[in-house]
Structures are given as structure tokens and as C-alpha cells.
Scaffold this active site. Structure first.
Site, PDB file in Angstrom:
ATOM      1  N   GLY A   1      40.333  46.070  44.878  1.00  0.00           N
ATOM      2  CA  GLY A   1      39.379  46.117  46.011  1.00  0.00           C
ATOM      3  C   GLY A   1      39.821  44.897  46.954  1.00  0.00           C
ATOM      4  O   GLY A   1      40.906  44.180  46.684  1.00  0.00           O
ATOM      5  N   GLN A   2      38.963  44.778  47.878  1.00  0.00           N
ATOM      6  CA  GLN A   2      39.202  43.796  49.076  1.00  0.00           C
ATOM      7  C   GLN A   2      39.402  42.611  48.423  1.00  0.00           C
ATOM      8  O   GLN A   2      40.423  41.633  48.871  1.00  0.00           O
ATOM      9  CB  GLN A   2      37.916  43.836  49.817  1.00  0.00           C
ATOM     10  CG  GLN A   2      37.951  44.723  51.211  1.00  0.00           C
ATOM     11  CD  GLN A   2      37.030  43.833  52.037  1.00  0.00           C
ATOM     12  OE1 GLN A   2      37.617  43.172  53.152  1.00  0.00           O
ATOM     13  NE2 GLN A   2      35.806  43.856  52.060  1.00  0.00           N
TER      14      GLN A   2
ATOM     15  N   SER B   1      40.064  41.198  45.528  1.00  0.00           N
ATOM     16  CA  SER B   1      41.208  40.814  44.972  1.00  0.00           C
ATOM     17  C   SER B   1      42.470  41.009  45.548  1.00  0.00           C
ATOM     18  O   SER B   1      43.641  40.319  45.259  1.00  0.00           O
ATOM     19  CB  SER B   1      41.209  42.054  43.558  1.00  0.00           C
ATOM     20  OG  SER B   1      40.143  41.997  42.680  1.00  0.00           O
TER      21      SER B   1
ATOM     22  N   GLN C   1      30.742  45.648  30.182  1.00  0.00           N
ATOM     23  CA  GLN C   1      31.846  44.538  30.120  1.00  0.00           C
ATOM     24  C   GLN C   1      31.466  43.280  29.474  1.00  0.00           C
ATOM     25  O   GLN C   1      32.234  42.678  28.575  1.00  0.00           O
ATOM     26  CB  GLN C   1      31.942  44.166  31.647  1.00  0.00           C
ATOM     27  CG  GLN C   1      32.722  45.464  32.318  1.00  0.00           C
ATOM     28  CD  GLN C   1      33.250  44.954  33.693  1.00  0.00           C
ATOM     29  OE1 GLN C   1      32.929  44.019  34.343  1.00  0.00           O
ATOM     30  NE2 GLN C   1      33.731  46.038  34.607  1.00  0.00           N
TER      31      GLN C   1
ATOM     32  N   VAL D   1      31.684  37.475  40.400  1.00  0.00           N
ATOM     33  CA  VAL D   1      31.633  37.535  41.588  1.00  0.00           C
ATOM     34  C   VAL D   1      30.847  38.717  42.129  1.00  0.00           C
ATOM     35  O   VAL D   1      29.999  38.629  43.122  1.00  0.00           O
ATOM     36  CB  VAL D   1      33.083  37.579  42.239  1.00  0.00           C
ATOM     37  CG1 VAL D   1      32.886  37.698  43.763  1.00  0.00           C
ATOM     38  CG2 VAL D   1      33.917  36.230  41.913  1.00  0.00           C
ATOM     39  N   GLY D   2      31.010  40.072  41.583  1.00  0.00           N
ATOM     40  CA  GLY D   2      30.117  40.972  42.040  1.00  0.00           C
ATOM     41  C   GLY D   2      28.689  40.944  41.845  1.00  0.00           C
ATOM     42  O   GLY D   2      28.341  40.470  41.111  1.00  0.00           O
ATOM     43  N   ASN D   3      28.157  41.395  43.017  1.00  0.00           N
ATOM     44  CA  ASN D   3      26.719  41.371  43.087  1.00  0.00           C
ATOM     45  C   ASN D   3      26.110  42.443  42.667  1.00  0.00           C
ATOM     46  O   ASN D   3      26.401  43.526  42.266  1.00  0.00           O
ATOM     47  CB  ASN D   3      26.294  41.402  44.751  1.00  0.00           C
ATOM     48  CG  ASN D   3      26.861  39.927  45.208  1.00  0.00           C
ATOM     49  OD1 ASN D   3      26.585  38.997  44.776  1.00  0.00           O
ATOM     50  ND2 ASN D   3      27.360  39.978  46.385  1.00  0.00           N
TER      51      ASN D   3
ATOM     52  N   ASP E   1      28.862  30.042  48.937  1.00  0.00           N
ATOM     53  CA  ASP E   1      27.944  29.428  49.604  1.00  0.00           C
ATOM     54  C   ASP E   1      27.931  27.737  49.890  1.00  0.00           C
ATOM     55  O   ASP E   1      27.804  27.302  50.923  1.00  0.00           O
ATOM     56  CB  ASP E   1      26.380  29.605  48.893  1.00  0.00           C
ATOM     57  CG  ASP E   1      26.333  31.222  48.836  1.00  0.00           C
ATOM     58  OD1 ASP E   1      26.251  32.016  49.488  1.00  0.00           O
ATOM     59  OD2 ASP E   1      26.577  31.472  47.151  1.00  0.00           O
TER      60      ASP E   1
ATOM     61  N   HIS F   1      22.626  33.521  44.306  1.00  0.00           N
ATOM     62  CA  HIS F   1      23.613  33.900  45.466  1.00  0.00           C
ATOM     63  C   HIS F   1      22.998  35.135  46.317  1.00  0.00           C
ATOM     64  O   HIS F   1      23.101  36.196  46.004  1.00  0.00           O
ATOM     65  CB  HIS F   1      24.884  34.335  44.641  1.00  0.00           C
ATOM     66  CG  HIS F   1      25.631  34.832  45.851  1.00  0.00           C
ATOM     67  ND1 HIS F   1      26.120  34.345  46.819  1.00  0.00           N
ATOM     68  CD2 HIS F   1      26.239  36.178  45.969  1.00  0.00           C
ATOM     69  CE1 HIS F   1      26.767  35.051  47.781  1.00  0.00           C
ATOM     70  NE2 HIS F   1      26.779  36.230  47.110  1.00  0.00           N
TER      71      HIS F   1
HETATM   72  P1  NAI Z   1      35.496  46.568  47.079  1.00  0.00           P
HETATM   73  O1  NAI Z   1      34.525  47.614  47.073  1.00  0.00           O
HETATM   74  O2  NAI Z   1      36.374  46.520  47.938  1.00  0.00           O
HETATM   75  O3  NAI Z   1      36.489  46.512  45.701  1.00  0.00           O
HETATM   76  C1  NAI Z   1      35.447  46.561  44.566  1.00  0.00           C
HETATM   77  C2  NAI Z   1      36.245  47.220  43.749  1.00  0.00           C
HETATM   78  O4  NAI Z   1      35.713  47.221  42.440  1.00  0.00           O
HETATM   79  C3  NAI Z   1      36.727  48.652  43.820  1.00  0.00           C
HETATM   80  O5  NAI Z   1      38.026  48.720  44.076  1.00  0.00           O
HETATM   81  C4  NAI Z   1      36.026  49.478  42.702  1.00  0.00           C
HETATM   82  O6  NAI Z   1      36.968  50.526  42.258  1.00  0.00           O
HETATM   83  C5  NAI Z   1      36.079  48.469  41.508  1.00  0.00           C
HETATM   84  N1  NAI Z   1      35.125  48.822  40.617  1.00  0.00           N
HETATM   85  C6  NAI Z   1      33.818  49.493  40.750  1.00  0.00           C
HETATM   86  N2  NAI Z   1      33.190  49.552  39.642  1.00  0.00           N
HETATM   87  C7  NAI Z   1      34.083  49.158  38.643  1.00  0.00           C
HETATM   88  C8  NAI Z   1      34.053  48.777  37.168  1.00  0.00           C
HETATM   89  N3  NAI Z   1      33.114  49.270  36.658  1.00  0.00           N
HETATM   90  N4  NAI Z   1      35.080  48.113  36.615  1.00  0.00           N
HETATM   91  C9  NAI Z   1      36.209  47.935  37.251  1.00  0.00           C
HETATM   92  N5  NAI Z   1      36.256  48.043  38.598  1.00  0.00           N
HETATM   93  C10 NAI Z   1      35.230  48.569  39.256  1.00  0.00           C
HETATM   94  O7  NAI Z   1      34.556  45.093  47.154  1.00  0.00           O
HETATM   95  P2  NAI Z   1      34.996  43.646  47.330  1.00  0.00           P
HETATM   96  O8  NAI Z   1      34.939  43.317  48.950  1.00  0.00           O
HETATM   97  O9  NAI Z   1      36.316  43.348  46.555  1.00  0.00           O
HETATM   98  O10 NAI Z   1      33.622  42.922  46.428  1.00  0.00           O
HETATM   99  C11 NAI Z   1      33.527  43.033  45.320  1.00  0.00           C
HETATM  100  C12 NAI Z   1      32.026  42.630  45.063  1.00  0.00           C
HETATM  101  O11 NAI Z   1      31.868  40.911  45.345  1.00  0.00           O
HETATM  102  C13 NAI Z   1      30.926  43.116  45.606  1.00  0.00           C
HETATM  103  O12 NAI Z   1      29.829  43.241  44.625  1.00  0.00           O
HETATM  104  C14 NAI Z   1      30.469  42.142  46.750  1.00  0.00           C
HETATM  105  O13 NAI Z   1      29.092  42.222  46.898  1.00  0.00           O
HETATM  106  C15 NAI Z   1      30.688  40.790  45.824  1.00  0.00           C
HETATM  107  N6  NAI Z   1      30.888  39.510  46.714  1.00  0.00           N
HETATM  108  C16 NAI Z   1      30.398  38.487  46.127  1.00  0.00           C
HETATM  109  C17 NAI Z   1      30.404  37.315  46.863  1.00  0.00           C
HETATM  110  C18 NAI Z   1      29.965  35.943  46.182  1.00  0.00           C
HETATM  111  O14 NAI Z   1      29.824  35.024  46.706  1.00  0.00           O
HETATM  112  N7  NAI Z   1      29.179  35.914  44.957  1.00  0.00           N
HETATM  113  C19 NAI Z   1      30.891  37.022  47.982  1.00  0.00           C
HETATM  114  C20 NAI Z   1      31.351  38.441  48.646  1.00  0.00           C
HETATM  115  C21 NAI Z   1      31.337  39.666  47.844  1.00  0.00           C
END
Ligand code: NAI
Length: 326
Positions: A14-15, A17, A112, A129-131, A159, A187
Site C-alpha cells: 500500500g501507499q 508502506s 491477525q 496504523v490501519g484505521n 497527530d 486517533h
Molecule cells: P492503501 O489502501 O494504500 O494500502 C493498504 C494495503 O493494505 C493495501 O495494499 C491492501 O491490499 C492491504 N490490506 C488490506 N487488507 C489486508 C489484510 N487483511 N492483510 C494484509 N494487507 C491488507 O492504504 P494506506 O494509505 O497505506 O493506509 C493504510 C491504513 O492506514 C488505512 O487504514 C488508513 O486509514 C490508515 N492511516 C492511519 C493513520 C494514523 O495516523 N493512524 C494515518 C494515515 C492512514
């Protein structure tokens, strides 16, 4: 040279990573003397994209990168992991209610959590990190009864860093002048960025800013920063989120700066009257690979109200997935 440690990262194609993995492999997270084995987890349809990321990692010829594992099986990716960064999550789709989002992620993070429980190092340090990050961390933790709940954390460091920059800009200082920043709670847009504890060049931040700016500009700006970035960039924060994940893990593993603290979503022990067992962001210091909540801060009525509101939201999220918690 030290023996390599195993760092698991989910959502590895993902983005976030794409900014994160290269920095872990270059030694920015655990130090320039610490080799790492990256253990990357993705869903099956993203394995081909993951292969491309792994090829690029190889092409960097990082001296500290001692191996790469790629898998769509959590028990492979988490095997003996010393660190686990759970970045992958189910994004909110069209027409999806918040409750549906919580449930979809509950399924991912319970699986997980179980896998971490079964195969990870007994000292694994987990950052979600994932929301919705705090509740996802809670779900993973509750599914890992053999692991210490203190090892499950959620990321509020982005934040925290956003708040540092906002305050530095306002006071014509740099982030180096700002200390004792605190993000309390979830968050989400209910988080409470607290300036009553913060200092600029050693002096109380609230002496340097107006109350009106604090309440009506600073707090909403920090709370809504994620949405503002999506609006401007057309995509969610990725590089800054990756940077915050590096900061969180580095400080947890190697220690926080003397005389300062950071914000971490951690397992509440009831400090400051917050319900025990919620994953709530607190001011923390880290030493010898462990964190501690900063105690004894004076909390005024304004802060108390904001801390309670974000606690209430976390309790509601927990209750919404209660039927999925062991
Ligand atoms: P993205 O959509 O670009 O990448 C997410 C990746 O996770 C995708 O490649 C997807 O195939 C993979 N994925 C989905 N389900 C999965 C699973 N069960 N096991 C393994 N991989 C899986 O999203 P991005 O931009 O990388 O963001 C990821 C998360 O981080 C989102 O939930 C976003 O809301 C969250 N986030 C959290 C922040 C925080 O401050 N805590 C700040 C910014 C984003």
C-alpha cells in the site's frame, strides 16, 4: 554487527508502506547498527504488486536488509516477529457505515491478533496504523491472550507531530523548540491535542497563544488535518504517516528524548480516570524498550471534558464490536 531482528509489516504493497519499508530497511527505525528481516503481509490479489516492492527493496542494496519474506498468510509473516506494524486495513467503501467499517476491520484484526499470539516473539512490539487504529489495536490485543497487553499500541504520533508543527508555526519557532505535546484519546476527530502541558522554548505554550486560537483554530486543525490532506492531495497522508510510524517505533525501542515525552495509543491502566483496557492515547516516556504513562499532570475542566468525549467514542467503538471480542 548485531543479529537481525524480524519486522513484520502488513498492507506492505500500500501507499504508507511504500514510504515506510525503505526507511526501516535503511536503519531509520531501529538504528544504523541493527540489521532487519522484513516479513511482508498482503492480501492475495496484491501479492504481485508486493513482488514489485520487494524487487525495489533489493535494488536499494541496503546493507542492513538481511532478508525479505512475502506472504498472504499471517502465520508466515508474523513468525518470530520482534516488531509488527499493522498498516493494512479495510478502507471505507461507498455506502459503508462506520459500523460496517468497524466490523470489516474487526475480522482482519482478530485474525491477525490470533496469528501474533500463536507465532510472534513473546516480546513482539505491535503498532497498529490501519484505521480505526485504536479499536483495531484493541481487537488484536484481545485476541492475543498469551501476549502482554502493553505490547499492543495504536498510532497517534502523526497527530502529535502535526500539533508540534502547528504550534511552532504559530509561535514563530521551530519544532525543536516545542516539547511536552500531548494527544489524548482516539486517533479520530475527537482526539484532544492538549496545549496546557506543552512548552515553547521551555515556557508554557498557553502563555504564547490566545485561547481563541487554541480552541477554534489549533484543535480543529489538528483534528481535521487528515481530511484536509485528502482534499488537497486527492489521497490520504502516506509519507507523514510512515514517518510517524518510524518515530513511534524508534522511540519505543530506543527511548524518548530526556526531559520530553511523546503520544502513544496504549492499553489504559485507568490513569487519569480513563476506563481500563481501552487503547487510549496518553503522554508516554520510553526507556529500555518499555513505555510508561506520564503521571501527575494537572488536568483542568476544559481538558477533562475533551478527554472524556474521546474516551466515550472509544467506549462506543469497543461496544460496537463487543460481540466479536473474546
Ligand atoms: P492503501 O489502501 O494504500 O494500502 C493498504 C494495503 O493494505 C493495501 O495494499 C491492501 O491490499 C492491504 N490490506 C488490506 N487488507 C489486508 C489484510 N487483511 N492483510 C494484509 N494487507 C491488507 O492504504 P494506506 O494509505 O497505506 O493506509 C493504510 C491504513 O492506514 C488505512 O487504514 C488508513 O486509514 C490508515 N492511516 C492511519 C493513520 C494514523 O495516523 N493512524 C494515518 C494515515 C492512514
Amino acid at each position: 554487527m548485531k543479529a537481525p531482528v524480524r519486522v513484520a509489516v502488513t498492507g506492505a504493497a500500500g501507499q504508507i508502506s511504500y514510504s515506510l519499508l525503505f526507511r526501516i530497511a535503511s536503519g531509520e527505525m531501529l538504528g544504523k547498527d541493527q540489521p532487519v528481516i522484513l516479513q511482508l503481509l498482503e492480501i492475495t490479489p496484491a501479492l504481485e504488486a508486493l513482488k514489485g516492492v520487494a524487487m525495489e527493496l533489493e535494488d536499494c542494496a541496503f546493507p542492513l536488509l538481511a532478508g525479505i519474506v512475502q506472504s498472504d498468510d499471517a502465520t508466515v509473516a508474523f513468525k518470530d516477529a520482534d516488531y509488527a506494524l499493522l498498516v493494512g486495513a479495510r478502507p471505507r467503501g461507498p455506502g459503508m457505515e462506520r459500523k460496517d467499517l468497524l466490523e470489516a476491520n474487526a475480522a482482519i484484526f482478530s485474525a491477525q491478533g490470533k496469528a501474533l499470539n500463536d507465532v510472534a516473539s513473546r516480546d513482539v512490539k505491535v503498532l497498529v496504523v490501519g484505521n480505526p487504529a485504536n479499536t483495531n489495536a484493541l481487537i488484536a490485543q484481545r485476541n492475543a491472550p498469551a501476549l502482554d497487553p502493553r505490547n499492543f499500541t495504536a498510532m497517534t504520533r502523526l497527530d502529535h507531530n502535526r500539533a508540534l508543527s502547528q504550534l511552532a508555526n504559530k509561535t514563530d519557532s521551530t519544532v525543536n523548540d516545542v516539547t511536552h505535546m500531548t494527544i489524548w484519546g482516539n486517533h479520530s476527530s475527537t482526539q484532544y491535542p492538549d496545549l496546557y502541558q506543552a512548552k515553547v522554548s521551555g515556557e508554557a505554550a498557553m502563555e504564547k497563544v490566545e485561547q481563541d486560537w487554541y480552541e477554534n483554530d489549533f484543535i480543529p486543525t489538528v483534528q481535521q488535518r487528515g481530511a484536509a490532506i485528502i482534499k488537497a492531495r486527492g489521497a490520504s497522508s502516506a509519507a507523514s504517516a510512515a514517518n510517524a510510524a518510524i518515530d513511534h517505533m524508534r522511540d519505543w525501542a530506543l527511548g524518548t528524548a530526556e526531559g520530553d515525552w511523546v503520544s502513544m495509543g496504549i492499553y489504559s491502566d485507568g490513569s487519569y480516570g480513563i476506563q481500563e483496557g481501552l487503547i487510549y492515547s496518553y503522554p508516554c516516556t520510553c526507556k529500555n524498550g518499555d513505555w510508561e504513562i506520564v503521571q501527575g499532570l494537572e488536568i483542568n475542566d476544559f481538558s477533562r471534558g475533551k478527554m472524556a468525549a474521546t474516551e466515550q467514542e472509544l467506549a462506543e467503538e469497543r461496544d460496537a464490536v463487543a460481540h466479536l471480542l473474546p
